[in-house]
Design a protein around this motif. Structure first.
Motif, mmCIF file in Angstrom:
data_model
loop_
_atom_site.group_PDB
_atom_site.id
_atom_site.type_symbol
_atom_site.label_atom_id
_atom_site.label_comp_id
_atom_site.label_asym_id
_atom_site.label_seq_id
_atom_site.Cartn_x
_atom_site.Cartn_y
_atom_site.Cartn_z
ATOM 1 N N GLU A 1 0.889 -1.343 0.010
ATOM 2 C CA GLU A 1 -0.017 -0.208 0.067
ATOM 3 C C GLU A 1 0.747 1.268 0.076
ATOM 4 O OE1 GLU A 1 -3.376 1.149 -0.008
ATOM 5 O OE2 GLU A 1 -3.505 -0.703 -0.986
ATOM 6 N N LYS A 2 1.960 1.303 0.558
ATOM 7 C CA LYS A 2 2.850 2.400 0.765
ATOM 8 C C LYS A 2 3.614 2.698 -0.522
ATOM 9 C CE LYS A 2 4.392 2.329 5.615
ATOM 10 N NZ LYS A 2 5.537 1.997 6.547
ATOM 11 N N GLU A 3 3.869 1.729 -1.262
ATOM 12 C CA GLU A 3 4.469 1.858 -2.617
ATOM 13 C C GLU A 3 3.407 2.409 -3.527
ATOM 14 O OE1 GLU A 3 7.504 1.631 -3.594
ATOM 15 O OE2 GLU A 3 8.247 -0.150 -2.528
ATOM 16 N N LEU A 4 1.961 1.924 -3.529
ATOM 17 C CA LEU A 4 1.081 2.664 -4.344
ATOM 18 C C LEU A 4 0.510 3.881 -3.996
ATOM 19 C CD1 LEU A 4 -1.304 -0.843 -4.789
ATOM 20 C CD2 LEU A 4 0.146 0.366 -6.535
ATOM 21 N N ASN A 5 0.681 4.026 -2.621
ATOM 22 C CA ASN A 5 0.152 5.307 -2.210
ATOM 23 C C ASN A 5 1.216 6.582 -2.503
ATOM 24 O OD1 ASN A 5 -1.437 4.324 1.223
ATOM 25 N ND2 ASN A 5 -2.098 4.156 -0.981
ATOM 26 N N LEU B 1 -4.569 -0.237 -3.677
ATOM 27 C CA LEU B 1 -5.127 -1.646 -4.152
ATOM 28 C C LEU B 1 -6.652 -1.640 -3.342
ATOM 29 C CD1 LEU B 1 -5.053 -4.299 -5.268
ATOM 30 C CD2 LEU B 1 -3.995 -5.175 -3.406
ATOM 31 N N GLY B 2 -6.816 -1.130 -2.357
ATOM 32 C CA GLY B 2 -7.899 -1.227 -1.509
ATOM 33 C C GLY B 2 -8.265 -2.418 -0.913
ATOM 34 N N ASN B 3 -7.269 -3.379 -0.630
ATOM 35 C CA ASN B 3 -7.521 -4.828 -0.061
ATOM 36 C C ASN B 3 -6.569 -4.322 1.229
ATOM 37 O OD1 ASN B 3 -8.371 -7.483 0.233
ATOM 38 N ND2 ASN B 3 -6.382 -8.012 0.515
ATOM 39 N N ILE B 4 -7.579 -4.019 2.433
ATOM 40 C CA ILE B 4 -7.099 -3.706 3.576
ATOM 41 C C ILE B 4 -7.320 -4.749 4.714
ATOM 42 C CG2 ILE B 4 -6.702 -1.783 5.216
ATOM 43 C CD1 ILE B 4 -6.001 -1.061 2.451
ATOM 44 N N PRO B 5 -6.841 -5.782 4.911
ATOM 45 C CA PRO B 5 -7.348 -6.752 5.726
ATOM 46 C C PRO B 5 -6.781 -6.458 7.117
ATOM 47 C CG PRO B 5 -5.742 -7.865 4.589
ATOM 48 C CD PRO B 5 -5.917 -6.425 3.933
ATOM 49 N N GLN B 6 -7.185 -7.118 8.272
ATOM 50 C CA GLN B 6 -6.733 -6.676 9.710
ATOM 51 C C GLN B 6 -5.172 -7.173 9.801
ATOM 52 O OE1 GLN B 6 -8.321 -8.652 12.963
ATOM 53 N NE2 GLN B 6 -8.710 -6.740 14.244
ATOM 54 N N SER B 7 -5.121 -8.045 9.061
ATOM 55 C CA SER B 7 -3.763 -8.578 8.738
ATOM 56 C C SER B 7 -2.670 -8.001 8.157
ATOM 57 C CB SER B 7 -3.434 -10.018 8.627
ATOM 58 O OG SER B 7 -4.155 -10.205 6.921
ATOM 59 N N ILE B 8 -3.066 -6.840 7.470
ATOM 60 C CA ILE B 8 -2.026 -6.319 6.352
ATOM 61 C C ILE B 8 -0.537 -5.847 7.042
ATOM 62 C CG2 ILE B 8 -2.910 -3.870 7.103
ATOM 63 C CD1 ILE B 8 -3.040 -3.213 4.106
ATOM 64 N N PHE C 1 -12.260 -3.030 3.195
ATOM 65 C CA PHE C 1 -13.232 -1.975 2.369
ATOM 66 C C PHE C 1 -13.812 -2.602 0.929
ATOM 67 C CE2 PHE C 1 -11.734 2.399 3.376
ATOM 68 C CZ PHE C 1 -11.073 2.053 4.819
ATOM 69 N N SER C 2 -14.019 -4.081 1.393
ATOM 70 C CA SER C 2 -14.287 -4.618 0.244
ATOM 71 C C SER C 2 -15.725 -4.370 -0.495
ATOM 72 C CB SER C 2 -14.528 -6.409 0.645
ATOM 73 O OG SER C 2 -15.590 -6.587 1.691
ATOM 74 N N THR C 3 -16.899 -3.901 0.153
ATOM 75 C CA THR C 3 -17.890 -4.034 -0.446
ATOM 76 C C THR C 3 -17.909 -2.804 -1.578
ATOM 77 O OG1 THR C 3 -18.858 -4.062 1.771
ATOM 78 C CG2 THR C 3 -20.401 -3.151 0.090
ATOM 79 N N LYS C 4 -16.771 -1.705 -1.508
ATOM 80 C CA LYS C 4 -16.636 -1.095 -2.641
ATOM 81 C C LYS C 4 -15.679 -1.519 -3.519
ATOM 82 C CE LYS C 4 -15.098 3.631 -4.152
ATOM 83 N NZ LYS C 4 -16.294 3.866 -5.132
ATOM 84 N N TYR C 5 -14.502 -2.314 -3.241
ATOM 85 C CA TYR C 5 -13.289 -2.450 -4.063
ATOM 86 C C TYR C 5 -13.237 -3.817 -4.534
ATOM 87 C CZ TYR C 5 -11.817 2.257 -2.746
ATOM 88 O OH TYR C 5 -11.784 3.767 -2.454
ATOM 89 N N GLY C 6 -14.184 -4.685 -3.786
ATOM 90 C CA GLY C 6 -14.264 -6.169 -4.171
ATOM 91 C C GLY C 6 -13.193 -6.969 -3.248
ATOM 92 N N LYS C 7 -13.146 -8.294 -3.404
ATOM 93 C CA LYS C 7 -12.158 -9.168 -2.931
ATOM 94 C C LYS C 7 -11.074 -9.370 -3.679
ATOM 95 C CE LYS C 7 -15.850 -9.353 -0.482
ATOM 96 N NZ LYS C 7 -16.806 -8.341 -0.878
ATOM 97 N N ILE C 8 -9.947 -10.213 -3.177
ATOM 98 C CA ILE C 8 -8.669 -10.313 -3.826
ATOM 99 C C ILE C 8 -9.058 -10.909 -5.412
ATOM 100 C CG2 ILE C 8 -8.114 -12.734 -2.975
ATOM 101 C CD1 ILE C 8 -5.653 -9.470 -3.746
ATOM 102 N N TYR D 1 -0.368 -9.778 -10.724
ATOM 103 C CA TYR D 1 -0.539 -8.654 -11.440
ATOM 104 C C TYR D 1 -2.083 -8.139 -10.849
ATOM 105 C CZ TYR D 1 2.755 -10.122 -14.978
ATOM 106 O OH TYR D 1 3.865 -10.611 -15.550
ATOM 107 N N LEU D 2 -2.025 -6.847 -10.523
ATOM 108 C CA LEU D 2 -3.115 -6.403 -9.541
ATOM 109 C C LEU D 2 -3.987 -5.198 -10.264
ATOM 110 C CD1 LEU D 2 -1.566 -6.910 -6.044
ATOM 111 C CD2 LEU D 2 -3.310 -8.392 -7.167
ATOM 112 N N SER D 3 -5.332 -5.099 -10.094
ATOM 113 C CA SER D 3 -5.892 -4.038 -10.640
ATOM 114 C C SER D 3 -6.121 -2.963 -9.551
ATOM 115 C CB SER D 3 -7.252 -4.333 -10.922
ATOM 116 O OG SER D 3 -8.135 -3.247 -11.378
ATOM 117 N N VAL D 4 -5.378 -1.750 -9.867
ATOM 118 C CA VAL D 4 -5.471 -0.700 -8.594
ATOM 119 C C VAL D 4 -6.248 0.672 -9.004
ATOM 120 C CG1 VAL D 4 -3.060 -1.374 -7.889
ATOM 121 C CG2 VAL D 4 -3.488 0.448 -9.549
ATOM 122 N N HIS D 5 -6.512 1.277 -8.160
ATOM 123 C CA HIS D 5 -7.330 2.706 -8.272
ATOM 124 C C HIS D 5 -6.907 3.825 -7.722
ATOM 125 C CE1 HIS D 5 -8.806 2.571 -4.359
ATOM 126 N NE2 HIS D 5 -8.890 1.090 -4.421
#
Length: 525
Positions: free
Chosen positions: A139-143, A149-156, A173-180, A229-233
């Motif tokens: 997330e830091k690299e993308l931010n 990525l929008g995948n923020i589990p408690q274990s991140i 944040f899965s309800t908007k960005y989806g799951k993995i 390969y991941l879809s990011v926003h």
């Protein structure tokens, strides 16, 4: 070594194998030191963590091997076939079902050296990472470049992106960005025979059954994922927080269902039952204060819990006070976070407030959301209970909205009725237009810890199946849920899964003892 294995015996592996592996990855990246073998003997399976306090660990691995790239993984896997050595992949070790426990004394293949951010295609919004990168670093690299990525589990802070794919993970944040599975476009993996598979990154294709989906949730049984390969926003322009109080879980579920069945896609939606509302937000009604006081006194008199135990549980409750807090007393709290383009967020906010009003929800404002955001990675209560002789764990299941209220009520009752239970509470945290994920936290101070643990899990799994639910939403199977897989999949479904795994992993090299029955009983050929 003064530790004792309680799940599976270790195994001596050929000296020649270790020496050849050292030549592949470098001597310092192959460890047989006691401290490393113990460190990689268990993941975050909480009963395993509980037992380690007493010098008992699930099983000692034979060695810990840390390759640096796909090619080194390939060479190690080919060597493992030659010497008949089993491999358990290990990412961050944050799994809670024992999927990374090295049954049969297999070697640990540690992916954490494969931790690079490879590239970002800003036109297509696709990022490429090695599989061992920790979620927070991803997330830091993308931010830094204005993306997420929008995948923020408690274990991140302690899980890897390879682990997310292997367990079919979901974030807060899965309800908007989806799951993995919604974010993964392609991957590179080393198969059990040492071949390298590369799945090209496109959104969709019609080229037969999806190979990508074979790896999602495979838990290291059919391949070692090395790149994704991941879809990011882009990071959101606008964020709005809302919270409401409702009389019951049933009413809250109806309100949220109507929201997610519109075009609204709030990033975060969480429904806390009354116990979790109290725990998170530190509010309790006078009636519940009396009820709890009588309940506590009764438990102490019956010898079910000690004053020390109650002190530990009470310590977990939030003491923060804020304006409007009293409106949550004795209620079910629901929080929302809407984020993205300002115009869309404004419209979504209107939809949420309208639906809340229709269901007589009491608006509480943003403060409960801020409290949840500040506490969402705090897991200190679990280790505190374990250190004091208690058992604690979490269970997540999923069902259609039609079955959700009855499932919630019955699962709370069935788990609370297990001898030794002290606390069982729940929240809903992932939503779809058709269904919702129920997340249960339980704690007990029984005389027989193992029996309490097994009986509580059995109660939860059987209640879920009885209400047409699925036994796991995003934690996976590991070995702990494996006994329930036949009821989950049906006889034909379980056989098909076994056949697929055994066809890909003919020598039973990868991750023994996981996902389906049978893989552990068959020795390496």
């Amino acid at each position: 070594m003064n530790v004792k294995s309680f799940l599976s015996k270790g195994k001596d592996i050929p000296y020649e194998f270790i020496e050849e592996v050292k030549r592949i990855v470098g001597e310092k990246y192959v460890s047989e030191k006691e401290r490393d073998l113990i460190s990689y003997s268990v993941d975050y399976w909480l009963y395993g963590v509980y037992k380690t306090q007493f010098g008992e660990i699930p099983v000692i691995p034979s060695a810990v091997v840390s390759p640096k790239n796909t090619e080194e993984v390939q060479k190690v896997v080919r060597l493992a076939n030659k010497y008949h050595v089993q491999i358990t992949p290990f990412g961050g070790g944050s799994g809670v079902l024992g999927a990374a426990i090295p049954f049969n004394g297999s070697i640990i293949l540690n992916t954490q050296r494969m931790n690079k951010f490879i590239s970002l295609d800003e036109v297509s919004q696709v990022a490429v990472f090695e599989s061992g990168i920790i979620g927070t670093n991803l997330e830091k690299e993308l931010n830094y470049k204005g993306y997420s990525l929008g995948n923020i589990p408690q274990s991140i802070p302690c899980s890897t992106v390879g682990g997310w794919v292997s367990t079919r993970a979901a974030g807060q944040f899965s309800t908007k960005y989806g799951k993995i599975e919604d974010m993964l476009l392609g991957l590179t993996a080393v198969l059990p025979d040492g071949e390298i598979l590369r799945i090209k990154p496109v959104s969709r294709k019609s080229t037969g059954p999806s190979l990508k989906h074979i790896f999602l949730g495979s838990e290291g049984t059919i391949g070692i994922i090395t790149e994704v390969y991941l879809s990011v926003h882009k990071t959101p322009e606008k964020v709005v927080k809302n919270s409401f109080a409702f009389d019951s879980v049933e009413t809250a579920l109806d309100m949220v269902r109507e929201v997610v069945q519109t075009d609204a896609k709030p990033a975060v939606v969480r429904i806390f039952d009354k116990d979790e509302t109290e725990r998170y937000f530190g509010v309790v009604s006078k009636r519940d204060t009396y009820r709890q006081a009588f309940g506590i006194a009764s438990k102490i008199l019956k010898g079910k819990v000690s004053p020390k135990v109650l002190s530990i549980l009470n310590e977990s409750k939030n003491k923060i006070s804020f304006e409007g807090m009293e409106k949550l007393a004795g209620k079910v709290a629901v929080i929302f976070i809407s984020e993205g383009d300002e115009d869309f967020v404004f419209l979504e906010d209107r939809v949420i407030k309208k639906k809340a009003e229709e269901y007589n929800g009491i608006s509480i404002g943003a403060k409960p959301v801020d409290i949840w955001l500040s506490k969402r990675f705090d897991v200190h209560l679990g280790p505190t209970i374990l250190r004091n002789g208690g058992i604690v764990d979490t269970i997540e299941v999923v069902s259609l909205f039609t079955d959700a209220p009855a499932l919630y009520n019955d699962i709370i009752v069935s788990m609370s009725n297990v001898k030794g239970a002290v606390s069982v509470s729940g929240h809903y945290s992932h939503f779809y237009p058709e269904s919702a994920c129920l997340y249960i936290t339980f704690a007990g101070f029984p005389k027989d810890q193992l029996k309490y643990y097994e009986d509580t899990w059995t109660a939860a799994m059987e209640t879920t199946l009885r209400h047409n639910g699925s036994i796991s939403h995003h934690h996976g199977i590991g070995f702990l849920r494996k006994p329930f897989m036949q009821k989950e999949l049906g006889i034909a479904g379980e056989k098909l899964m076994k056949d697929v795994i055994n066809a890909v992993d003919k020598n039973h090299i990868f991750n023994p003892g996981k996902l389906v029955e049978g893989k552990d009983e068959e020795a390496v050929k």
